[in-house]
Write an enzyme that holds these catalytic residues in place. Structure first.
Site, PDB file in Angstrom:
ATOM      1  N   ASP A 173       0.858  -1.181   0.000  1.00  0.00           N
ATOM      2  CA  ASP A 173       0.000   0.000   0.000  1.00  0.00           C
ATOM      3  C   ASP A 173       0.893   1.229   0.000  1.00  0.00           C
ATOM      4  O   ASP A 173       1.954   1.242   0.645  1.00  0.00           O
ATOM      5  CB  ASP A 173      -0.915   0.015   1.231  1.00  0.00           C
ATOM      6  CG  ASP A 173      -2.081   0.977   1.061  1.00  0.00           C
ATOM      7  OD1 ASP A 173      -3.196   0.505   0.784  1.00  0.00           O
ATOM      8  OD2 ASP A 173      -1.875   2.189   1.215  1.00  0.00           O
ATOM      9  N   ARG A 234     -11.724  -3.105  -8.811  1.00  0.00           N
ATOM     10  CA  ARG A 234     -12.202  -2.413 -10.001  1.00  0.00           C
ATOM     11  C   ARG A 234     -11.590  -3.072 -11.240  1.00  0.00           C
ATOM     12  O   ARG A 234     -10.407  -3.404 -11.270  1.00  0.00           O
ATOM     13  CB  ARG A 234     -11.826  -0.924  -9.964  1.00  0.00           C
ATOM     14  CG  ARG A 234     -12.708  -0.082  -9.045  1.00  0.00           C
ATOM     15  CD  ARG A 234     -14.113   0.051  -9.599  1.00  0.00           C
ATOM     16  NE  ARG A 234     -14.965   0.928  -8.816  1.00  0.00           N
ATOM     17  CZ  ARG A 234     -15.721   0.533  -7.804  1.00  0.00           C
ATOM     18  NH1 ARG A 234     -15.715  -0.743  -7.433  1.00  0.00           N
ATOM     19  NH2 ARG A 234     -16.489   1.388  -7.160  1.00  0.00           N
ATOM     20  N   GLU A 263     -18.407  -2.545 -18.012  1.00  0.00           N
ATOM     21  CA  GLU A 263     -19.531  -3.172 -17.311  1.00  0.00           C
ATOM     22  C   GLU A 263     -20.853  -2.561 -17.760  1.00  0.00           C
ATOM     23  O   GLU A 263     -20.947  -1.341 -17.888  1.00  0.00           O
ATOM     24  CB  GLU A 263     -19.355  -3.014 -15.794  1.00  0.00           C
ATOM     25  CG  GLU A 263     -18.144  -3.742 -15.260  1.00  0.00           C
ATOM     26  CD  GLU A 263     -18.021  -3.679 -13.742  1.00  0.00           C
ATOM     27  OE1 GLU A 263     -18.855  -3.006 -13.092  1.00  0.00           O
ATOM     28  OE2 GLU A 263     -17.095  -4.298 -13.197  1.00  0.00           O
ATOM     29  N   HIS A 282     -19.931  -8.314 -10.826  1.00  0.00           N
ATOM     30  CA  HIS A 282     -19.761  -7.196  -9.895  1.00  0.00           C
ATOM     31  C   HIS A 282     -20.755  -7.333  -8.730  1.00  0.00           C
ATOM     32  O   HIS A 282     -21.554  -6.427  -8.449  1.00  0.00           O
ATOM     33  CB  HIS A 282     -19.947  -5.849 -10.595  1.00  0.00           C
ATOM     34  CG  HIS A 282     -19.265  -4.719  -9.875  1.00  0.00           C
ATOM     35  ND1 HIS A 282     -18.739  -3.631 -10.509  1.00  0.00           N
ATOM     36  CD2 HIS A 282     -19.024  -4.526  -8.554  1.00  0.00           C
ATOM     37  CE1 HIS A 282     -18.206  -2.801  -9.623  1.00  0.00           C
ATOM     38  NE2 HIS A 282     -18.378  -3.319  -8.416  1.00  0.00           N
ATOM     39  N   ALA A 285     -20.514  -6.827  -3.257  1.00  0.00           N
ATOM     40  CA  ALA A 285     -21.206  -6.099  -2.189  1.00  0.00           C
ATOM     41  C   ALA A 285     -22.704  -6.362  -2.168  1.00  0.00           C
ATOM     42  O   ALA A 285     -23.451  -5.696  -1.450  1.00  0.00           O
ATOM     43  CB  ALA A 285     -20.953  -4.602  -2.319  1.00  0.00           C
TER      44      ALA A 285
END
Length: 316
Positions: A173, A234, A263, A282, A285
């Site tokens: 990161d 993503r 998408e 996708h 979530a």
């Protein structure tokens, strides 16, 4: 006041939030399509819209120019790469998102992907239903090394869930949380080290100009021979053609992806020709818990703006 909800399944899964908006004087208009809305579809209705609960539709200058009443876009999720924050600010449009609330759901699907890729369970499921009895020999997760590209909320949740699997966890990161890394026994290393040494590499970077096609031919070539790749972040973080070549050549054993460069993705996507790819639309979530919690947060942000208060998670 009219609210446009472009996130799907709102009446079905977000009844409490919808009622909250209506109780506060809003008329809720919903996306009639089971996908992101196009510009041509938005331009037909956006002129009278004052607030948006946004999915992954594109919100940019072209839309803002024909939406004079729009005051807030409350993103139904975390990523806002589909919203031009600077142009929104120029037009006096506030933008909020819903961080952390989908972290557990996405982390759980990531673990699901890793295990399914190692054991080839989706293909075996289909094969068994056809009457076959394959003796596929897979790999165990135990004693493997897992690399997390990005170490935000979702990646940290993945690391927590991996604690009981007896794996070595590495993370890259740009601005790592060293304290949480120590608590989770995660080693912070350069991304090159993750690519070279990890058996499983999981993508969790944000989509920025500098991270577009972060995974390209060069980086896939550097990955450990026979490793696995997972992307629940993503689609545009990955050059899909490069991923295809890595899978086709056998340098990657398998990949599991929930997101795509375009998408909804086309059924002719070359990745779908390969048996060593697990794909979902996708959906990381997409849980009842996420819909409930995120819908209430986005509704409250819109109500706050109406009442002249600063909404939670304001981005611009």
């Amino acid at each position: 006041m009219k609210v446009l909800v472009t996130a799907t399944n709102y009446s079905i899964l977000c009844e409490e939030a919808k009622q909250l908006l209506e109780n506060n004087g809003f008329e809720v208009m919903e996306n009639p399509h089971d996908r992101p809305m196009t510009f041509d579809e938005l331009k037909e209705i956006v002129t009278d819209i004052e607030a948006v609960v946004a999915g992954v539709d594109t919100w940019n200058e072209a839309v803002f120019a024909i939406a004079p009443k729009l005051k807030i876009i409350s993103r139904f999720g975390v990523g806002v790469d589909n919203i031009d924050l600077d142009k929104a600010k120029e037009h006096g449009i506030r933008v909020t998102n819903a961080p952390r609330l989908n972290s557990n759901a996405v982390a759980e699907l990531t673990i699901n992907f890793i295990l399914n890729a190692l054991r080839n369970t989706p293909n075996l499921h289909e094969s068994t239903r056809k009457g076959n009895w394959e003796r596929f020999v897979g790999n165990e997760l135990q004693n493997r090394s897992v690399g997390l590209l990005g170490f935000g909320n979702i990646a940290q949740s993945v690391a927590r869930k991996l604690q009981g699997f007896d794996v070595d966890i590495y993370a890259y990161d740009k601005y790592p949380n060293e304290q949480i890394a120590r608590e989770l026994n995660v080693q912070i290393v350069p991304y090159e080290e993750i690519l070279e040494k990890c058996d499983i590499v999981s993508m969790h970077l944000p989509l920025l100009e500098e991270t577009h096609h972060f995974m390209d031919d060069n980086k896939f070539t550097k990955m450990k021979q026979g490793s696995y790749f997972v992307n629940t972040s993503r689609g545009s973080l990955v050059d899909e053609k490069a991923l295809y070549r890595a899978l086709k050549s056998g340098s990657l054993t398998a990949a599991a992806i929930d997101v795509y460069e375009e998408e909804p993705t086309n059924k002719e996507n070359p990745l779908f020709e390969l048996d060593n790819v697990i794909t979902t639309p996708h959906t990381a979530a997409e849980t009842f818990e996420v819909y409930h919690n995120v819908s209430l947060l986005t509704a409250k942000a819109i109500i706050d703006v109406k009442n002249g208060a600063q909404p939670e998670n304001l981005l611009n």
